[in-house]
Design a protein around this motif. Structure first.
Motif, PDB file in Angstrom:
ATOM      1  N   ILE A   1      16.645  31.339 -16.424  1.00 54.71           N
ATOM      2  CA  ILE A   1      16.557  32.989 -16.215  1.00 54.71           C
ATOM      3  C   ILE A   1      18.006  33.235 -16.606  1.00 54.71           C
ATOM      4  O   ILE A   1      18.939  32.394 -16.519  1.00 54.71           O
TER       5      ILE A   1
ATOM      6  N   ALA B   1      19.254  39.124 -14.999  1.00 54.71           N
ATOM      7  CA  ALA B   1      18.202  38.912 -13.846  1.00 54.71           C
ATOM      8  C   ALA B   1      18.815  38.364 -12.578  1.00 54.71           C
ATOM      9  O   ALA B   1      18.329  38.747 -11.549  1.00 54.71           O
TER      10      ALA B   1
ATOM     11  N   ILE C   1      18.201  40.062  -8.869  1.00 53.95           N
ATOM     12  CA  ILE C   1      17.598  39.359  -7.873  1.00 53.95           C
ATOM     13  C   ILE C   1      18.647  39.263  -6.599  1.00 53.95           C
ATOM     14  O   ILE C   1      18.199  39.824  -5.687  1.00 53.95           O
TER      15      ILE C   1
ATOM     16  N   LEU D   1      13.113  34.861  -5.903  1.00 47.69           N
ATOM     17  CA  LEU D   1      13.133  34.016  -7.143  1.00 47.69           C
ATOM     18  C   LEU D   1      11.697  33.471  -7.479  1.00 47.69           C
ATOM     19  O   LEU D   1      11.208  33.536  -8.566  1.00 47.69           O
TER      20      LEU D   1
ATOM     21  N   VAL E   1       9.550  36.081  -8.885  1.00 51.76           N
ATOM     22  CA  VAL E   1      10.071  36.316 -10.211  1.00 51.76           C
ATOM     23  C   VAL E   1       9.342  35.342 -11.182  1.00 51.76           C
ATOM     24  O   VAL E   1       8.822  35.445 -12.121  1.00 51.76           O
TER      25      VAL E   1
ATOM     26  N   ALA F   1      12.921  40.883 -14.081  1.00 47.25           N
ATOM     27  CA  ALA F   1      13.138  40.673 -12.435  1.00 47.25           C
ATOM     28  C   ALA F   1      12.843  41.999 -11.786  1.00 47.25           C
ATOM     29  O   ALA F   1      12.357  42.046 -10.595  1.00 47.25           O
TER      30      ALA F   1
END
Ligand SMILES: Nc1ncnc2c1ncn2[C@@H]1O[C@H](COP(=O)(O)OP(=O)(O)OP(=O)(O)O)[C@@H](O)[C@H]1O
Ligand SMILES: [Mg+2]
Length: 339
Positions: free
Chosen positions: A204, A208, A212, A227, A230, A247
């Motif tokens: 990630i 992103a 989040i 998460l 995602v 995201a």
């Protein structure tokens, strides 16, 4: 309302139990943030270890998902102690608690979750157990009844609650230390997301992570839950690395906005704004209009909305702030009309 059931990222769901377990820090260095609590707790634990005694009874309180249970496990680990786990609702009869207490061994830690749901009778058994390590049992009935007093080994009670105000005064006063867990700092939530992504083997990027974290209501459990969603999105779309767009798309699918508000939060604000001209509106009226439980509104929705400055509690009732109007894209009455 279907959405409400599926979403509500800040409420505990069954799947969380699994995720929580997989991502739960088991070492102090992985327990991000809450520095004041960690520091003060360490002093208490180190001192009692030095004396070779059980620590004072400890109370952790704060919003759901902030890390109370995790902390209880860490305390047990630090003290090298067995952790016996129960909860307020699980203890129905005084006998339930008596059975647990009589099975405690020296140095054990008894963790009672949802302590605000202990009933009065159980509390009465708990008081002498906490204060003088005695268990008073009533044997027999009627005029022949007598009280049997049993000595208990040294132990530590660790209690957790989301609603410290519902604990009875006498119970609250029997804790040697009380710790309030606060919402996390954004950088801490970002660190938690980063750590969790690693544990989930998910690549990630930093942008992103920021997206989040910003939608996580400053709450680790919510961060981990988002998460996971995602990760699902990345899997379905064959993404090698989760980026900002992934995201954002996930949040959009979940109807979670950039501030972490869900449909219910937005509905609460728009009811205040549209039905009650921005407030003030009484909590009961609001609960009825939203058809939701007053306790949930007070304990779950409102603290976060107040924290981010979209809602005010005033003696006359709840009020939406100008920022709430702005966030929902509603014009403030009388604002900008006259030049
Ligand atoms: N300080 C932290 N650092 C990293 N992860 C954390 C931290 N606190 C909590 N978490 C993560 O959030 C999850 C939820 O935490 P926990 O179950 O301890 O919350 P809680 O306060 O007990 O919530 P509830 O009131 O719903 O019982 C944990 O499993 C863990 O993955
Ligand atoms: Mg918990």
């Amino acid at each position: 309302m279907e959405n409400k059931k599926i979403l509500n990222a800040h409420k505990k769901k069954e799947e969380d139990v699994v995720v929580d377990l997989a991502l739960r820090p088991t070492a102090w260095q992985d327990y991000v943030g809450q520095d004041k609590t960690k520091k003060n707790l360490k002093v208490i634990l180190d001192a009692s270890k030095k004396r070779g005694e059980s620590s004072d009874h400890l109370l952790f309180y704060g919003q759901a998902g902030l890390g109370k249970t995790t902390l209880a496990y860490l305390v047990a680990k630090e003290m090298n102690a067995n952790l016996k786990v129960t909860s307020g609702p699980a203890l129905e009869k005084t006998g339930d608690l008596a059975a647990i207490l009589t099975n405690l061994e020296k140095g054990d830690i008894l963790f009672i979750d949802e302590a605000h749901r202990l009933n009065r009778m159980i509390e009465e058994v708990l008081y002498p157990a906490l204060e003088s390590r005695k268990l008073h049992l009533i044997v027999g009935k009627g005029p022949g009844a007598r009280t049997l007093s049993i000595d208990l080994p040294p132990f530590t009670l660790v209690a957790a609650t989301t609603r410290a105000n519902l604990l009875s005064g006498p119970l609250r006063s029997r804790f040697g230390a009380t710790f309030k867990l606060d919402y996390y700092e954004p950088v801490d939530i970002e660190a938690i997301v980063r750590r969790s992504a690693k544990l989930l083997n998910l690549k990630i990027d930093d942008k992103a992570i920021v997206v989040i974290a910003a939608a996580s209501r400053f709450t680790p459990r919510t961060a981990n839950r988002l998460l996971r969603r995602v990760r699902d999105y990345a899997e379905v779309n064959n993404l090698k690395v989760v980026d900002e767009a992934a995201a954002k798309n996930t949040l959009e699918m979940l109807e979670v906005d950039n501030l972490g508000l869900e449909p219910t939060d937005r509905q609460l604000l728009s009811i205040i704004i549209e039905k009650f001209h921005g407030g003030p509106v009484g909590i009961q009226t609001l609960a009825a209009a939203l058809s939701d439980d007053q306790g949930i509104i007070e304990d779950v929705y409102e603290p976060y909305l107040m924290k981010i400055g979209l809602l005010n509690r005033t003696p006359a009732g709840r009020m939406a702030t100008p920022e709430a109007y702005q966030h929902l894209g509603i014009k403030i009455p009388g604002d900008g009309g006259l030049v």
